[in-house]
Design a protein around this motif. Structure first.
Motif, mmCIF file in Angstrom:
data_model
loop_
_atom_site.group_PDB
_atom_site.id
_atom_site.type_symbol
_atom_site.label_atom_id
_atom_site.label_comp_id
_atom_site.label_asym_id
_atom_site.label_seq_id
_atom_site.Cartn_x
_atom_site.Cartn_y
_atom_site.Cartn_z
ATOM 1 N N UNK A 428 0.837 -1.198 0.000
ATOM 2 C CA UNK A 428 0.000 0.000 0.000
ATOM 3 C C UNK A 428 0.875 1.252 0.000
ATOM 4 N N UNK A 429 0.240 2.368 -0.405
ATOM 5 C CA UNK A 429 0.918 3.658 -0.503
ATOM 6 C C UNK A 429 0.894 4.375 0.844
ATOM 7 N N UNK A 430 2.050 4.936 1.222
ATOM 8 C CA UNK A 430 2.146 5.782 2.412
ATOM 9 C C UNK A 430 2.907 7.038 1.997
ATOM 10 N N UNK A 431 2.178 8.080 1.602
ATOM 11 C CA UNK A 431 2.747 9.335 1.102
ATOM 12 C C UNK A 431 3.691 9.075 -0.072
ATOM 13 N N UNK A 432 4.981 9.422 0.050
ATOM 14 C CA UNK A 432 5.885 9.275 -1.084
ATOM 15 C C UNK A 432 6.599 7.923 -1.092
ATOM 16 N N UNK A 448 -2.029 -9.331 10.644
ATOM 17 C CA UNK A 448 -1.655 -8.755 11.943
ATOM 18 C C UNK A 448 -0.484 -7.790 11.782
ATOM 19 N N UNK A 449 0.510 -8.165 10.985
ATOM 20 C CA UNK A 449 1.667 -7.288 10.768
ATOM 21 C C UNK A 449 1.265 -6.019 10.023
ATOM 22 N N UNK A 450 0.411 -6.149 9.018
ATOM 23 C CA UNK A 450 -0.014 -4.982 8.233
ATOM 24 C C UNK A 450 -0.749 -3.974 9.094
ATOM 25 N N UNK A 451 -1.557 -4.476 10.039
ATOM 26 C CA UNK A 451 -2.338 -3.584 10.902
ATOM 27 C C UNK A 451 -1.460 -2.780 11.846
ATOM 28 N N UNK A 452 -0.231 -3.234 12.108
ATOM 29 C CA UNK A 452 0.650 -2.534 13.051
ATOM 30 C C UNK A 452 1.584 -1.536 12.355
ATOM 31 N N UNK A 453 1.481 -1.417 11.045
ATOM 32 C CA UNK A 453 2.324 -0.491 10.284
ATOM 33 C C UNK A 453 1.508 0.727 9.868
ATOM 34 N N UNK A 454 2.158 1.813 9.424
ATOM 35 C CA UNK A 454 1.408 3.009 8.979
ATOM 36 C C UNK A 454 0.368 2.651 7.930
ATOM 37 N N UNK A 455 -0.808 3.284 8.029
ATOM 38 C CA UNK A 455 -1.921 2.965 7.146
ATOM 39 C C UNK A 455 -1.827 3.647 5.800
ATOM 40 N N UNK A 456 -2.792 3.336 4.954
ATOM 41 C CA UNK A 456 -2.864 3.878 3.606
ATOM 42 C C UNK A 456 -2.941 5.399 3.634
ATOM 43 N N UNK A 457 -2.089 6.061 2.851
ATOM 44 C CA UNK A 457 -2.090 7.521 2.732
ATOM 45 C C UNK A 457 -1.582 7.879 1.337
ATOM 46 N N UNK A 458 -2.491 8.188 0.412
ATOM 47 C CA UNK A 458 -2.080 8.467 -0.975
ATOM 48 C C UNK A 458 -1.082 9.623 -1.055
ATOM 49 N N UNK A 459 -0.309 9.648 -2.120
ATOM 50 C CA UNK A 459 0.685 10.691 -2.367
ATOM 51 C C UNK A 459 -0.027 11.929 -2.904
ATOM 52 N N UNK A 460 -0.162 12.971 -2.081
ATOM 53 C CA UNK A 460 -0.819 14.225 -2.462
ATOM 54 C C UNK A 460 -0.100 15.374 -1.770
ATOM 55 N N UNK A 461 1.085 15.752 -2.237
ATOM 56 C CA UNK A 461 1.888 16.770 -1.557
ATOM 57 C C UNK A 461 1.274 18.160 -1.673
#
Length: 478
Positions: A428-432, A448-461
């Motif tokens: 999944x995308x996390x900013x840049x 379980x591992x995916x849920x503990x990492x930063x979530x989805x955040x599209x690249x929109x600077x």
């Protein structure tokens, strides 16, 4: 006094007589007026009057020597560098002298305007030059390759990792059918303490060489099959050469020695040891089995009776069907020849040797444990394709790869892939950047591992973020 001219031709030229006397008319106009004056007595008389008046005004009075010298000097000092410029060009209000204060003010205004212009230009240039993260066209394939590379580099079933990595890079392997697990001649099994199982499985490998065969499930009862030549020198490292379906070497890797993954802190499994012994590649082996909380077997290892080397291993799904099998078909103990040509070195940094600060790249925080697995190794990269960070979590039984890569996903911002015969992947995308998780273990471990990492955040600077990236590029930071 002469009669005032009133002929239409005189009226036409009369307004130009003063300029004619001063010789400030354009050449063509000057000739026209001169031709008229030459033939018109009235205009000649008026022109003479104008010239006489000019002469009188320009003649100084008797006894007058002009302005006092001290006044001239004062005016010259006031005018400064503008002494030769006419007053109508002076800065400030009409007819105001260019004093030092006015000059300084004007220069400050001019400098401010220039600075604002430069800053605006830099802003626009930085915005236009802001680098975009590279587009990753096959993020799932990349995630699987990174998982296989991590598995190979950390010696968590290195031969399996090497085969998966070669497959991702295009190696052609054979296909076989094998639905049942390897038979055991060891009789009944007795439960053993976790510490005893850890001591058996964590023994350092002796020097040896041989050929291992690897089976990786492709679903439907089929398996990808490949052979791997293995040479390991105790304390130095291991050479792995993957052979394709024709028996030719496809790729070779060298893995430096170093134990990173201890199995004393593993999943909530119970361990069992069969009472008798079995044979693998002509050598006698003890058989150790792991079972889950539902008493289903999840793994088996065939350990050399003399030195504890793992001669064969199997992993099973919830139905007891093998998903991955690997083991020696022939082996020689005490001899090995490490490859020194056409070899790709595969190495990761053990967490214990990397300290606690300064090594985490891309992610705001690199977790010390994930889904119950400890972080055992990491590998940053600053290659031409962009920056990346590879993290590997393992308890000695299960492995989990997490990768952060600078880039943008092509297509959907979030992808999950579970293809038979390959590690499960979530991307999944996390900013840049792109975050990917891969494992050959259970889907629950992946979730379980995916849920503990930063979530989805599209690249929109934002505009300011783009300007900042552009300035960093201009400064040579990006």
């Amino acid at each position: 006094m002469a009669e005032v001219p009133n002929a239409p031709s005189c009226e036409r030229f009369r307004t130009d007589l003063s300029a004619f006397a001063d010789e400030t008319l354009p050449s063509r106009k000057w000739h026209q007026v001169g031709y008229h004056v030459a033939g018109c007595p009235a205009c000649r008389e008026e022109l003479a009057s104008i010239r006489s008046l000019r002469s009188t005004l320009q003649t100084p009075r008797h006894g007058s020597d002009g302005a006092p010298q001290t006044l001239e000097q004062r005016l010259q000092r006031i005018a400064g560098e503008h002494i030769d410029a006419p007053l109508y060009m002076a800065a400030g209000p009409k007819c105001a002298l260019p004093t030092r204060r006015r000059v300084r003010t004007r220069r400050m205004v001019q400098s401010g305007v220039a600075a604002i212009t430069v800053m605006a230009s830099m802003f626009v240039i930085a915005f236009l030059l802001a680098p975009e993260p590279p587009v990753i066209s096959n993020a799932v394939k990349h995630a699987r390759e990174q998982y296989s590379l991590s598995t190979t580099a950390t010696s968590v079933n290195a031969s399996v990792g090497a085969v998966l990595l070669a497959h991702e890079r295009g190696a052609a392997f054979g296909v076989a059918r094998q639905k049942t697990a390897r038979s055991i001649m060891g009789g009944e099994a007795a439960r053993i303490p976790r510490a005893t199982a850890a001591a058996l499985l964590d023994r350092e490998s002796p020097t040896h060489s041989g050929t291992q065969r690897v089976w990786v499930s492709a679903g439907g009862g089929q398996y990808h099959v490949a052979d791997v030549r293995v040479d390991e020198v105790a304390g130095e490292g291991t050479s792995l050469a993957v052979l394709d379906s024709s028996g030719n070497r496809f790729m070779s890797w060298f893995v430096p020695s170093g134990t990173c993954c201890k199995s004393d802190a593993g999943p909530p499994w119970t361990f069992w040891k069969y009472r008798g012994m079995d044979q693998v590649a002509g050598r006698w082996a003890n058989v150790v089995e792991a079972r889950d909380e539902n008493d289903r077997r999840v793994a088996r290892w065939w350990l050399d009776c003399d030195d504890g080397l793992i001669l064969f291993s199997e992993r099973y799904d919830s139905s007891g069907t093998p998903t991955i099998m690997s083991g020696f078909t022939k082996i020689t103990m005490g001899e090995a020849h490490l490859a020194d040509a056409d070899v790709e070195t595969t190495k990761m940094n053990p967490v214990s040797s990397s300290g606690t600060k300064g090594w985490c790249l891309g992610l705001e925080h690199c977790p010390a444990d994930l889904a119950g697995l400890p972080l055992v190794a990491h590998a940053p990269s600053y290659g031409p394709g962009g920056k990346s960070m590879r993290l590997f979590y393992s308890d000695g039984f299960r492995g989990l790869s997490v990768v952060w890569s600078e880039g943008q996903l092509e297509g959907e911002p979030q992808v999950t892939d579970r293809t038979a015969g390959f590690p499960d992947v979530a991307v999944w995308q996390v900013r840049d950047g792109i975050v990917s998780v891969a494992t050959s273990n259970s889907p629950e471990l992946l979730e379980q591992a995916s849920a503990q990492l930063p979530g989805l955040e599209p690249w929109a600077p934002s505009v300011w973020e783009r300007v900042g990236r552009g300035l960093a590029r201009l400064a040579g930071i990006n």
